[in-house]
Scaffold this active site. Structure first.
Site, PDB file in Angstrom:
ATOM      1  CD  GLU A  72     -38.620  11.744  42.282  1.00  0.00           C
ATOM      2  OE1 GLU A  72     -40.643  12.022  42.340  1.00  0.00           O
ATOM      3  OE2 GLU A  72     -38.040  12.130  41.999  1.00  0.00           O
TER       4      GLU A  72
ATOM      5  CD  GLU B 251     -35.264  10.783  39.892  1.00  0.00           C
ATOM      6  OE1 GLU B 251     -35.395  11.643  39.421  1.00  0.00           O
ATOM      7  OE2 GLU B 251     -36.063   9.200  39.652  1.00  0.00           O
TER       8      GLU B 251
HETATM    9  O1  IFM Z   1     -38.335  13.147  35.481  1.00  0.00           O
HETATM   10  C1  IFM Z   1     -38.238  13.237  36.339  1.00  0.00           C
HETATM   11  C2  IFM Z   1     -38.818  11.690  37.168  1.00  0.00           C
HETATM   12  O2  IFM Z   1     -39.483  10.875  36.522  1.00  0.00           O
HETATM   13  C3  IFM Z   1     -38.906  11.545  39.203  1.00  0.00           C
HETATM   14  N1  IFM Z   1     -37.482  13.027  39.530  1.00  0.00           N
HETATM   15  C4  IFM Z   1     -37.892  14.268  38.600  1.00  0.00           C
HETATM   16  C5  IFM Z   1     -37.942  13.729  37.180  1.00  0.00           C
HETATM   17  C6  IFM Z   1     -37.102  15.082  36.670  1.00  0.00           C
HETATM   18  O3  IFM Z   1     -38.572  15.856  37.317  1.00  0.00           O
END
Ligand code: IFM
Length: 450
Positions: free
Chosen positions: A173, A353
């Site tokens: 990210e 994710e």
């Molecule tokens: O917890 C975070 C993760 O570290 C990165 N992506 C989003 C998740 C939820 O906010």
């Protein structure tokens, strides 16, 4: 979207589909001064008064540094074939360059060997935000020199683990690191300057391309890629102003990262918008950034709805909203994946994710998180809809294995499918973990029967 039953979902995914759970080092490991680990920018940030909602930090977290074997057992019992984890750069190279910390390297070697022994493919992320503080003291991601430090780190990790990990993602990210960390200042390192943020974003992309090239040159066998947080950006109304705002935000979130990676250029409308805040780009940078990669990881949680003036009220649409105040919007995942497939030549996509924070009360030793079960099921369906439309989707990973340190929200927001009692460090499978386990078992069974 028509709802599929568990049974209908079974066997709809290819036998080699990647199913996983994901975590990151800072959010679960704790032990942030143990065995020679150096400080990270998140240690520094957490120490500032008022920046973490509940005033906590990552010093203890889930004690995964001590409990990793039991945690890997837990993961294996879910029936996933993959575990996505990150290495804490300051644990293995405390100052971010020069000397390596053998105890830190040993930890990750044991962890990776532990995954392999349990039949889990290790999916390594090099940078999930916990930059060594020593590098921040030299400007962090805003200092172009960091790209060389990142390559050195990537090669060091490859030397130690490259023969055993299935996949290496350079950054997790970059939008979050650059924009929330250097423009909005709500994440480490807490800077609030758009021009600095855009330099950080450029150096994250550049260091990604440089690391991919360097890893390939040393014969890296692992699949190489990067992980972006993306979402469809919707205008709250059809007014020209709201539509223009949606286009702008899409440019800053999606096209600013996808265009350089796949078209070797930044979007012109965003360069124009940034004006003097656009980052300096040197000859050759864009070709380096566009170095072909094996996969693109997508982290998806919700759509984003924007207004030209004021902000959008997430409760206005009547959609379910998570504890983060993020709308539950599974169809946005299909929309996003189909759009990426149409606009960019991405050969392989992974959902690295996906998940939600919900209330999760523990009652008589059980967590009946029906909202999260629904969330996961509808998002897995959404993934499948995208595959039916030709998107080369290779895997799906739940965020997160267990409740953990949710950055500026501290421990108050729980994303795990496993509940963590932070006092006792006891882990308890929530209903969502049991659902995921049973869903995966059903898949495996259907494949055997096919
Ligand atoms: O917890 C975070 C993760 O570290 C990165 N992506 C989003 C998740 C939820 O906010």
């Amino acid at each position: 979207m028509p709802s599929l039953t568990d049974l209908e979902l079974k066997a709809r995914f290819p036998h080699d589909f990647v199913w996983g759970v994901a975590t990151s080092a800072f959010q679960i490991e704790g032990a942030n001064t143990a065995d020679g680990r150096g400080p990270s920018i998140w240690d520094t940030f957490c120490a500032k008064p008022g920046v973490i909602a509940d005033g906590t930090d990552g010093s203890r977290a889930c004690e995964h540094y001590q409990r990793w074997q039991a945690d890997l057992d837990l993961i294996a019992k879910l029936g996933v074939n993959t575990y996505r984890f990150s290495v804490a750069w300051p644990r293995v190279q405390p100052l971010g360059s020069g000397a390596w910390n053998s105890k830190g390297l040993d930890f990750y070697e044991r962890l990776v060997d532990g995954m392999l022994a349990r039949g889990l493919a290790p999916y390594l992320t090099l940078n999930h935000w916990d930059l060594p503080q020593a590098l921040q003291d030299q400007g962090g991601w805003a200092n172009r020199d960091i790209c060389h430090r990142f390559v050195e780190y990537a090669l060091g990790m490859h030397q130690r683990l490259g023969d055993r990990v299935a996949s290496i993602a350079t950054h997790n990210e970059p939008w979050v690191m650059a924009i929330l960390g250097y423009e909005n200042g709500i994440f480490a390192p807490g800077i609030k300057e758009r021009g600095i943020a855009m330099q950080a974003a450029h150096h994250l992309l550049l260091s990604h391309g440089m690391a991919v090239r360097a890893l390939r040159e040393v014969g890296c066998k692992a699949e190489l890629g990067i992980v972006l947080n993306l979402s469809p950006i919707h205008a709250a109304t059809d007014s020209a102003a709201d539509l223009a705002k949606a286009r702008l935000d899409d440019g800053r979130l999606v096209r600013w990262f996808m265009d350089p990676l796949y078209k070797a250029s930044y979007p012109q409308d965003i360069l124009d918008h940034l004006g003097a805040d656009a980052p300096p780009v040197q000859d050759g940078d864009m070709d380096i950034i566009a170095t072909p990669i094996d996969f693109m990881g997508i982290n998806y949680y919700s759509r984003t709805v924007v207004r030209a003036e004021g902000s959008y009220d997430v409760h206005s649409s009547g959609l379910e909203v998570t504890e983060m105040d993020w709308e539950v919007y599974p169809q946005g995942l299909t929309e996003l994946l189909v759009r990426l497939h149409q606009d960019y030549p991405v050969p392989s996509l992974l959902i690295t994710e996906n998940g939600g924070a919900f209330k999760d009360p523990m009652v008589n030793g059980q967590v009946h998180d029906a909202d999260r079960v629904r969330y996961l099921q509808t998002h897995i369906e959404a993934v499948h809809h995208a595959m039916q439309q030709g998107v080369p989707l290779k895997g799906y990973m739940v965020w997160s294995l267990m409740d953990n340190f949710e950055w500026a929200s501290g421990y108050a927001k729980r994303f795990g499918i496993v509940y963590v009692d932070y006092e006792t460090q006891q882990r308890t499978l929530k209903d969502s973990a049991k659902w995921y386990r049973d869903f995966l078992a059903g898949q495996a069974q259907a494949q055997r029967a096919a």
